[in-house]
Design an enzyme around this catalytic site. Structure first.
Site, PDB file in Angstrom:
ATOM      1  N   CYS A   2       9.935  10.155   6.335  1.00 23.01           N
ATOM      2  CA  CYS A   2      10.557   8.908   6.776  1.00 23.01           C
ATOM      3  C   CYS A   2       9.484   7.959   7.271  1.00 23.01           C
ATOM      4  CB  CYS A   2      11.574   9.188   7.880  1.00 23.01           C
ATOM      5  SG  CYS A   2      10.860   9.891   9.382  1.00 23.01           S
ATOM      6  N   LEU A  51      14.178   9.655   4.758  1.00 25.24           N
ATOM      7  CA  LEU A  51      14.390  10.088   3.387  1.00 25.24           C
ATOM      8  C   LEU A  51      14.716  11.570   3.472  1.00 25.24           C
ATOM      9  CD1 LEU A  51      14.192   9.543   0.282  1.00 25.24           C
ATOM     10  CD2 LEU A  51      11.806  10.274   0.442  1.00 25.24           C
ATOM     11  N   SER A  52      15.942  11.931   3.141  1.00 28.19           N
ATOM     12  CA  SER A  52      16.410  13.312   3.338  1.00 28.19           C
ATOM     13  C   SER A  52      15.830  14.232   2.271  1.00 28.19           C
ATOM     14  CB  SER A  52      17.938  13.362   3.286  1.00 28.19           C
ATOM     15  OG  SER A  52      18.497  12.525   4.277  1.00 28.19           O
ATOM     16  N   ASN A  75       7.561  11.884  10.911  1.00 25.77           N
ATOM     17  CA  ASN A  75       7.414  11.530   9.505  1.00 25.77           C
ATOM     18  C   ASN A  75       6.593  12.617   8.844  1.00 25.77           C
ATOM     19  OD1 ASN A  75       6.908  10.290   6.985  1.00 25.77           O
ATOM     20  ND2 ASN A  75       5.137   9.200   7.809  1.00 25.77           N
ATOM     21  N   GLU A  77       6.483  16.687   6.602  1.00 24.44           N
ATOM     22  CA  GLU A  77       7.079  17.987   6.327  1.00 24.44           C
ATOM     23  C   GLU A  77       6.233  19.067   6.987  1.00 24.44           C
ATOM     24  OE1 GLU A  77       9.900  18.230   4.852  1.00 24.44           O
ATOM     25  OE2 GLU A  77      10.073  16.289   3.825  1.00 24.44           O
ATOM     26  N   ASP A  98      13.064  21.166   9.237  1.00 25.25           N
ATOM     27  CA  ASP A  98      11.727  21.725   9.406  1.00 25.25           C
ATOM     28  C   ASP A  98      11.051  21.220  10.681  1.00 25.25           C
ATOM     29  OD1 ASP A  98      11.815  19.258   7.833  1.00 25.25           O
ATOM     30  OD2 ASP A  98       9.643  19.396   7.747  1.00 25.25           O
ATOM     31  N   ILE A 286       0.820   8.596 -16.905  1.00 29.61           N
ATOM     32  CA  ILE A 286       0.671   7.164 -17.148  1.00 29.61           C
ATOM     33  C   ILE A 286      -0.534   6.940 -18.058  1.00 29.61           C
ATOM     34  CG2 ILE A 286      -0.788   6.767 -15.109  1.00 29.61           C
ATOM     35  CD1 ILE A 286       0.819   4.124 -14.701  1.00 29.61           C
ATOM     36  N   SER A 362       1.005  16.257  -6.106  1.00 30.10           N
ATOM     37  CA  SER A 362      -0.140  15.540  -6.667  1.00 30.10           C
ATOM     38  C   SER A 362      -1.417  16.359  -6.498  1.00 30.10           C
ATOM     39  CB  SER A 362      -0.285  14.183  -5.960  1.00 30.10           C
ATOM     40  OG  SER A 362      -1.538  13.598  -6.225  1.00 30.10           O
ATOM     41  N   GLY A 363      -2.413  16.079  -7.326  1.00 27.06           N
ATOM     42  CA  GLY A 363      -3.705  16.748  -7.234  1.00 27.06           C
ATOM     43  C   GLY A 363      -4.705  16.052  -6.336  1.00 27.06           C
TER      44      GLY A 363
END
Length: 639
Positions: A2, A51-52, A75, A77, A98, A286, A362-363
């Protein structure tokens, strides 16, 4: 995931209007379209947009302790929350969220709760008994946090524009932030581009009460090398830790996927996700279809090969030069200009992926952690180069190198560009060489550029000189993690993904993987001059050599070539003598010289010109008060 924001009184007692929280929350609504919440009490105001992702129904914030004395907004995880909940079996949990583990850990350990957390986060925890606010940022700076003092209170937010929404604040350029931006192409913490607004540095926390604001760093890597361990031992341990990181970060109650460029890092993430997923992984790539430069940057064939190898549900998007019409919108989301075209491609692929998933892996971070950048090879080749007699280097090779063309948009010209940069930096000290590799405008050039010059100095160089790492590779990484990684790559990744309400996770920056990796001996990381040698060996049974040993390519658009051709009018529009002089921040002569060298192909100044272009657009947004749509229309009319 969030956006968080809030205010805490410094001169107490103080009450904050609820409308102020609404102003801050509304401007960051893109970060949390699913939910919002706030907490108001004497001396404190906390708010969030959510953002759930985990515990969709029960994870509402702010979260409070049973007695109401502790209130948390977060904000990010916490990836090891299930393990922590098991270890906190005696505590009463209200939710399956969490982040609730932070409250219980704080009750038991105070600020030392941070050492138990594995995740990406920026949080604020109000301790009502102590009348103290505890604000913290994760170890690698994956999640941003800004703060500022005014009128007897401190305001903080995930995005600096939320602080500017308050009536006591006004957008003004920070002289030190501007100086560092010109040198590096981004603004390193603790500075921001806004005067009076600071960024909380990586792995740091603030304790704020009526008497003081105290900042403390709570983590840094231990760079003690384990020279006695065998190469095979390192290969096994790296593979195990990376796999554990990927598996842990796949925990989600919503659909997730992966960015896939076909490079080593993103391919490794997809390979390990496929191993731990019962369904085909969703992957997004992309590419470019315009001219030779577009083909040089285009990685779609590699991404397709990896997608086919692992049977992913693969989708692609093609980009053309007209995407520059998005620049004003994206710079508004970034809060500060960044001279890195990766923010454009990151936004476009995020917007594309968000149609199907809410979480993306992402890397990012793999190049920094495992020696993936060519600049890391500088010391390796320098030892060979310095065997050439000094008179030959200085009288013949160096003068010839100055005459080489410099362009990054074809294989041959890019090789010449790198050769030229290497030779020009070879006679410098170690910290000066590193700065030369990383800088946009040199400290001396930034002095020439600024209308009101500051004392010359480079924050990057200071970080390098103060690093506790002994080997040059790890001094570069240590500096990168405190500067470019956090304030360029991770900042643009966070801001661009969250602009589309997409959560991005970065398994290579699991702090346990970082702590393992920094103990690798430098000579094994890039054995015989092979970038990412140990990582590639750890992946050798999963990825083909066509992926492992392909040439390095950055995740950005060919803007330098476009600015010479399709987008030449963009520079004429935004970087011209009249506009520069009216703005009053920079001097024109050096800019004119830079434009001439780039257009002639004598030197590559993509980063310099992108820095100047994005700075002017940012000024029009934040200083002049133009809307992104207004500036975008101006751009479209000029093309």
């Amino acid at each position: 995931m969030c956006g968080i924001h809030g205010l805490v009184a410094l001169n107490r007692p103080q009450q904050f209007p609820a409308d102020w929280l609404n102003l801050m929350g509304d401007i960051t609504a893109h970060r949390g379209p699913d939910d919002s919440g706030y907490f108001l009490a004497d001396n404190i105001a906390l708010g969030m947009r959510r953002l759930s992702v985990i515990d969709l129904a029960g994870g509402h914030q702010p979260i409070s302790s049973d007695d109401g004395q502790l209130v948390l907004i977060c904000n990010g995880e916490i990836y090891n929350y299930r393990q922590l909940r098991a270890e906190l079996a005696g505590c009463q949990f209200k939710t399956q969220s969490d982040v609730e583990v932070i409250l219980h850990l704080y009750q038991l350990h105070g600020v030392d709760c941070l050492r138990f957390l594995n995740g990406m986060f920026a949080f604020a925890l109000w301790d009502n008994r102590k009348q103290q606010l505890f604000i913290a940022r994760d170890r690698l700076g994956i999640k941003p946090l800004y703060y500022a003092e005014k009128q007897g209170y401190l305001a903080f937010s995930t995005e600096s524009k939320a602080i500017l929404a308050l009536p006591d604040f006004k957008a003004e350029v920070c002289p030190h932030g501007l100086q560092q931006y010109l040198q590096l192409g981004y603004v390193p913490a603790p500075y921001s581009m806004f005067n009076g607004i600071r960024k909380l540095e990586v792995a740091s926390y603030l304790l704020i009460d009526k008497d003081s604001i105290r900042q403390q760093q709570y983590w840094q890597p231990d760079f003690q090398q384990h020279e006695h361990d065998s190469e095979q031992s390192w290969v096994r341990r790296i593979r195990e830790q990376l796999e554990q990181s990927v598996a842990m970060q796949m925990v989600s109650d919503v659909p997730l996927g992966a960015f896939l460029s076909g490079g080593v890092d993103s391919s490794a993430v997809v390979a390990l996700m496929s191993k731990h997923s019962s369904q085909p992984v969703k992957t997004y790539a992309i590419g470019f279809d315009t001219g030779g430069a577009g083909q040089f940057y285009n990685e779609l064939p590699y991404a397709r090969a990896v997608a086919e190898l692992f049977g992913t549900q693969h989708k692609e998007i093609l980009v053309k030069p007209d995407v520059v019409g998005l620049l004003p919108k994206l710079l508004w989301h970034l809060d500060e200009p960044v001279a890195d075209s990766a923010f454009i491609t990151t936004y476009l692929v995020s917007e594309f992926a968000r149609k199907e998933v809410t979480v993306i892996l992402s890397g990012v971070g793999g190049d920094e952690l495992f020696g993936g950048y060519r600049r890391y090879l500088g010391e390796h080749y320098l030892q060979k180069y310095q065997k050439i007699p000094a008179w030959l280097r200085q009288r013949l090779i160096s003068p010839l190198a100055k005459k080489l063309p410099s362009d990054r948009h074809s294989k041959w010209l890019n090789t010449l560009r790198l050769t030229k940069a290497f030779v020009q930096s070879a006679e410098l000290s170690e910290d000066e060489r590193y700065l030369r590799y990383m800088q946009v405008f040199s400290p001396q050039q930034s002095q020439q550029l600024l209308q009101q010059p500051l004392a010359a100095g480079s924050l990057l160089q200071q970080r390098y000189q103060h690093s506790k790492a002994e080997q040059s590779l790890w001094r570069m990484f240590d500096t990168d993690r405190q500067t470019q990684l956090a304030d360029d790559l991770l900042l643009l990744t966070d801001k661009m993904t969250m602009a589309t309400s997409l959560e991005c996770r970065v398994p290579f920056l699991d702090h346990q993987l970082v702590e393992l990796a920094v103990q690798m001996p430098q000579q094994l990381v890039m054995k015989n001059g092979r970038l990412k040698h140990l990582l590639k060996e750890a992946l050798s049974d999963m990825l083909p050599t066509t992926i492992l040993d392909r040439a390095k390519r950055g995740f950005g658009a060919p803007l330098g070539a476009w600015l010479k051709q399709e987008l030449a009018g963009l520079l004429t529009l935004f970087v011209n003598q009249q506009r520069v002089e009216q703005r009053g921040l920079l001097s024109w002569p050096l800019i004119a010289h830079t434009l001439q060298l780039h257009q002639s192909g004598q030197e590559d100044h993509t980063d310099h010109l992108l820095a100047l272009l994005n700075l002017e657009i940012w000024c029009q947004l934040y200083l002049d008060g133009q809307t992104a749509e207004q500036i975008s229309q101006t751009i479209k009319r000029s093309l």
